[in-house]
Enzyme design. Structure first.
Site, PDB file in Angstrom:
ATOM      1  N   GLU B  50       0.797  -0.980   0.022  1.00 48.50           N
ATOM      2  CA  GLU B  50      -0.130  -0.066  -0.292  1.00 48.50           C
ATOM      3  C   GLU B  50       0.886   1.182  -0.082  1.00 48.50           C
ATOM      4  O   GLU B  50       0.439   2.214  -0.735  1.00 48.50           O
ATOM      5  CB  GLU B  50      -0.964   0.144   1.192  1.00 48.50           C
ATOM      6  CG  GLU B  50      -1.978  -0.912   1.036  1.00 48.50           C
ATOM      7  CD  GLU B  50      -1.764  -2.348   1.639  1.00 48.50           C
ATOM      8  OE1 GLU B  50      -0.527  -2.688   1.962  1.00 48.50           O
ATOM      9  OE2 GLU B  50      -2.746  -3.105   1.596  1.00 48.50           O
ATOM     10  N   PHE B 112     -12.060  -7.012  13.781  1.00 51.60           N
ATOM     11  CA  PHE B 112     -10.914  -7.427  12.965  1.00 51.60           C
ATOM     12  C   PHE B 112     -10.784  -6.399  11.847  1.00 51.60           C
ATOM     13  O   PHE B 112     -11.461  -5.799  11.263  1.00 51.60           O
ATOM     14  CB  PHE B 112     -11.413  -8.763  12.464  1.00 51.60           C
ATOM     15  CG  PHE B 112     -10.383  -9.245  11.201  1.00 51.60           C
ATOM     16  CD1 PHE B 112      -9.119  -9.699  11.683  1.00 51.60           C
ATOM     17  CD2 PHE B 112     -10.575  -9.283  10.140  1.00 51.60           C
ATOM     18  CE1 PHE B 112      -8.226 -10.192  10.961  1.00 51.60           C
ATOM     19  CE2 PHE B 112      -9.882  -9.777   9.062  1.00 51.60           C
ATOM     20  CZ  PHE B 112      -8.504 -10.106   9.635  1.00 51.60           C
ATOM     21  N   GLN B 113      -9.248  -6.190  11.849  1.00 54.41           N
ATOM     22  CA  GLN B 113      -8.671  -5.018  10.918  1.00 54.41           C
ATOM     23  C   GLN B 113      -9.172  -3.756  10.981  1.00 54.41           C
ATOM     24  O   GLN B 113      -9.477  -3.143  10.191  1.00 54.41           O
ATOM     25  CB  GLN B 113      -8.861  -5.689   9.369  1.00 54.41           C
ATOM     26  CG  GLN B 113      -8.182  -6.911   9.299  1.00 54.41           C
ATOM     27  CD  GLN B 113      -7.839  -7.075   7.631  1.00 54.41           C
ATOM     28  OE1 GLN B 113      -8.876  -6.966   6.884  1.00 54.41           O
ATOM     29  NE2 GLN B 113      -6.619  -7.671   7.365  1.00 54.41           N
ATOM     30  N   LYS B 162     -17.697  -0.365   5.564  1.00 55.28           N
ATOM     31  CA  LYS B 162     -17.801  -1.136   4.382  1.00 55.28           C
ATOM     32  C   LYS B 162     -19.555  -1.150   4.444  1.00 55.28           C
ATOM     33  O   LYS B 162     -19.715  -1.407   3.168  1.00 55.28           O
ATOM     34  CB  LYS B 162     -17.438  -2.591   4.975  1.00 55.28           C
ATOM     35  CG  LYS B 162     -17.814  -3.597   4.172  1.00 55.28           C
ATOM     36  CD  LYS B 162     -17.086  -4.946   4.348  1.00 55.28           C
ATOM     37  CE  LYS B 162     -17.434  -6.113   3.260  1.00 55.28           C
ATOM     38  NZ  LYS B 162     -16.747  -7.101   3.450  1.00 55.28           N
ATOM     39  N   MET B 482      24.508   8.573   2.852  1.00 53.57           N
ATOM     40  CA  MET B 482      24.353   9.830   3.518  1.00 53.57           C
ATOM     41  C   MET B 482      24.574   9.510   4.771  1.00 53.57           C
ATOM     42  O   MET B 482      25.129  10.616   5.430  1.00 53.57           O
ATOM     43  CB  MET B 482      23.060  10.431   3.014  1.00 53.57           C
ATOM     44  CG  MET B 482      22.788  11.576   3.477  1.00 53.57           C
ATOM     45  SD  MET B 482      23.759  12.899   2.906  1.00 53.57           S
ATOM     46  CE  MET B 482      22.947  13.568   1.363  1.00 53.57           C
TER      47      MET B 482
END
Ligand SMILES: Cc1ncc(C[n+]2csc(CCOP(=O)(O)OP(=O)(O)O)c2C)c(N)n1
Lengths: 163, 577
Positions: B50, B112-113, B162, B482
């Protein structure tokens, strides 16, 4: 320096946490905060008391204005204003303390709103330094509990914060 | 007719003329993915992470000037997106990120999630919404696009429960902009302030234009160029502004700041009137405001975001407004009033600048071994064979600074990197987004390091799926270069955890994903390899340049130092003027 910021914003869930989050994210402190919807229920007005120098206040004000849900921000210190804070204080009052506390409460224009054999609960309003001064005059050890709202401030005279 | 919330989302995006959505599916957005499948209104690019989806959408926005769109699921999908969102936020990139949320009845139950996306993204978005009412869905998406692209642009998150995607409702997308009473960016500069600015500027003996990413975002390149040319004044750019003024023009002194050029940094330090345009005196530009203001100067500051003005350096003349409008206005007043500088003072200023410029602070360092590949040389060669016109993305590190220094960008939106947040891992997803933004028509080069590329290397898989033949230039110094540079300078060479002992064989990795891998170990092979890679039109080529391990980026302004206290490249160290 102590500043009182008055914020007019959308009365939506999340709007308040954005304001508070902005202060913490940018490492500014909030001394007190009070908020409630106004006569137009789609709007809320928040009063924030903070301690910061002028440059920081300028930044805070600009950052607040950037929040999408904030409509107007005003630093009340910029001209004359009045402020009030509400305090409820429960004080142990046994024997001679009962008269003493009652007298003190009258001097400060407090109201006794609950009485038991051993205590008074007093309601006081005023600028926060007045409330501080009341507490300082109560003998140590008698204060059982205090609860204070944040300050609510409003500009004097014609000065109005409106859309 | 009623359609589902998921269909409303797809139709709304289509109404916004969205061409690409970058995303990754999951439980909370299954309905939306089904609607994408059925309606087929735009192309969906399935990344492998993502974070990369958001970076690619961000790059699409940077390259095209349009709003980028990403779609992620709830919980881990949403948290993975955060680095991408924060990166876009730091550089003010217009983005709409749609995240799935668990069903409204479950919100707040640690389902959940479930993650509080509105809460977790709050510090790194311009604004965000949680949609739990289907009737709010279309108008919220409209508002999200409006907020993302107007004023000072930025990412907007729309978190959709949802059940909303499954509910049916009538769809109508607002044609006109929705009025948001609490959101009205100021676009016109205050005319009184503009006049004051012109007066101040015309009295200058050592005027300087200092511009930044705001000029690119505000599509004000032409206005900037007209202004600088007409006034014949020197200009310097931030990392984010590169390309807004063509680097091969005489007026341009280069990038300024921590790794800015000698002439740009000295000009900024010694100028008596600085006109800041869409730049914010970032700490990588002006490390120490006190030292910066040591030499007396006046500051005029144009920015669309009032909070960027006087945040680090106090402006004498603040001008809030859209840079394009303000610059147009300023130039027209300048020309109408026939204002001008005192000719000989400006001449003197230019003469001083030319003396700085001939020092040639970016001359390639000398090496004993002529076949050693200098990272700077790779960039120079790339610039030469692409005629300074390529689309170049980079990751974060020395290779990023070498690219900024040694690639003379000609046009805005040609250079894509993470300036504000400095996110390693953006390079490859940026190349993907930029390639698509240019309709697969232009070569896109990703300059990266062996450290950075490994942060999103899985996207090589996305590149094979969608045939994205970008060219990857890995300047492989075997170090987190760096970091090593700082350890060398500030930590007495204690190389804590910067040496990569277990680097993979990048050629094999590229091949494993179905691409072409090349390893280049000799300076004399650099140009040939690049030409060969470019000739492989339809293939992704991963070029692993084994470079000098110990090159450092100079000039360098240390933390807390003044812009005139640069650590100079070796060839300038004795004859410092
Ligand atoms: C996500 C992330 N983690 C850590 C850093 C700190 N950091 C900045 S540059 C750098 C080293 C980059 O190494 P490499 O990609 O090999 O490039 P080089 O400097 O060698 O060109 C690191 C670790 C960062 N910018 N981003």
């Amino acid at each position: 320096m102590r500043h009182i910021l008055s914020i007019l914003m959308e009365n939506k869930s999340g709007a308040m946490s954005r304001v508070v989050g902005l202060f913490s994210a940018r490492n500014y402190n909030i001394d007190s905060l009070s908020v409630a919807p106004i006569e137009d229920p789609t709007l809320s007005r928040m009063t924030i008391v903070t301690n910061a120098d002028d440059d920081a206040i300028e930044q805070i004000t600009k950052q607040l204005n950037k929040l999408v849900e904030v409509i107007k921000v005003s630093d009340l210190n910029e001209s004359r204003y009045v402020e009030r804070e509400l305090m409820l204080v429960k004080i142990r009052t046994i024997g001679k303390d009962r008269d003493e506390i009652l007298r003190l409460s009258n001097i400060y224009r407090g109201h006794i709103i609950d009485v038991t054999e051993k205590s008074y609960t007093i309601e006081l309003t005023g600028a926060s330094d007045k409330l501080d001064s009341f507490l300082e005059n109560i003998p140590k050890g008698l204060i059982l509990e205090t609860v204070r709202t944040g300050a609510a401030g409003i500009g004097r005279g014609e000065r109005i914060l409106k859309i | 007719m009623q359609i589902s919330g998921a269909q409303i989302i797809v139709q709304s995006l289509s109404a916004e003329n969205v061409e690409y959505v970058f995303g990754y599916p999951g439980g909370a957005v299954l309905e939306i993915y089904d609607a994408i499948y059925q309606l087929h209104k735009f192309e969906h690019i399935l990344t492998r992470h993502e974070q990369a989806a958001v970076h690619a959408a961000d790059a699409y926005a940077r390259a095209s000037g349009k709003v980028g769109v990403a779609l992620v699921t709830s919980g881990p999908g949403a948290t993975n997106a955060i680095t991408g969102i924060a990166t876009a936020y730091s550089d003010s990139i217009p983005l709409v990120v749609i995240s799935g949320q668990v069903g409204s009845p479950l919100i707040g139950t640690d389902a959940f999630q479930e993650i509080d996306m509105v809460g977790i993204s709050r510090p790194c978005v311009k604004h965000n919404f949680l949609v739990t009412d289907i009737n709010e869905l279309a108008v919220t998406i409209k508002k999200a696009f409006q907020i993302a692209k107007s004023g000072r642009p930025g990412p907007v998150v729309v978190d959709v429960a949802k059940d909303v995607t499954q509910t049916m409702a009538k769809f109508s997308y607002p044609q006109e902009d929705v009025v948001i009473r609490s959101y009205q960016p100021v676009l016109q500069g205050h005319i009184g302030q503009i006049k004051k600015a012109i007066q101040m500027l015309s009295a200058a003996k050592r005027p300087l234009v200092y511009f930044g990413g705001g000029v690119v975002l505000g599509n004000a390149t032409q206005e900037l160029r007209n202004f600088v040319r007409t006034l014949n004044i020197p200009c310097v750019s931030t990392l984010m502004g590169l390309g807004a003024y063509s680097a091969d023009e005489r007026e341009f002194l280069g990038m300024l700041g921590m790794h800015g050029t000698y002439e740009a940094n000295l000009a900024m330090q010694k100028a008596d009137v600085v006109l800041a345009i869409g730049a914010r005196f970032d700490d990588r530009v002006v490390s120490s405001p006190e030292k910066f203001l040591n030499s007396p100067k006046k500051i005029i500051h144009i920015d669309i975001d009032p909070s960027s003005i006087s945040k680090r350096v106090k402006a004498d003349v603040p001008i809030v407004g859209d840079v394009k409008n303000v610059l147009t206005e300023m130039l027209s007043i300048w020309q109408k009033q026939e204002v001008s500088f005192h000719a000989h003072t400006l001449e003197k200023w230019w003469k001083t600048i030319e003396e700085w410029r001939v020092q040639d602070c970016l001359r390639l360092p000398e090496t004993d071994d002529k076949e050693l590949i200098l990272p700077q040389f790779v960039i120079q060669t790339l610039a030469k064979i692409t005629n300074n016109e390529a689309i170049v993305t980079s990751d974060v590190g020395q290779h990023q600074m070498f690219t900024a220094q040694y690639y003379p960008f000609k046009e805005p939106r040609q250079w894509l990197n993470s300036g504000g947040l400095g996110t390693m891992g953006v390079g490859l997803p940026y190349a993907m987004g930029a390639y698509l933004a240019h309709n697969r028509q232009k070569d896109v080069f990703c300059v990266t390091g062996e450290g950075s590329i490994q942060m999103n290397i899985q996207e090589l898989s996305t590149c094979s799926q969608y045939k994205l033949p970008v060219k990857i230039l890995c300047l492989n110094n075997g170090y987190l270069g760096m970091v090593r540079q700082w350890q060398e300078i500030y930590y007495s060479n204690r190389e804590s955890q910067t040496y990569f002992e277990s680097l993979p064989d990048f050629v094999k990795i590229a091949e494993a994903y179905g691409h072409v891998g090349m390893r280049i170990t000799k300076a004399s092979d650099v140009e040939g390899a690049l030409r060969e890679a470019i000739a492989l039109k339809d293939r992704l080529v991963f070029m692993d340049f084994v470079t000098d391990r110990k090159q450092n980026v100079f000039p360098m302004v240390g933390n807390g130092k003044g812009l005139d206290e640069m650590v100079l490249p070796i060839h300038m160290r004795d004859n410092k003027s």
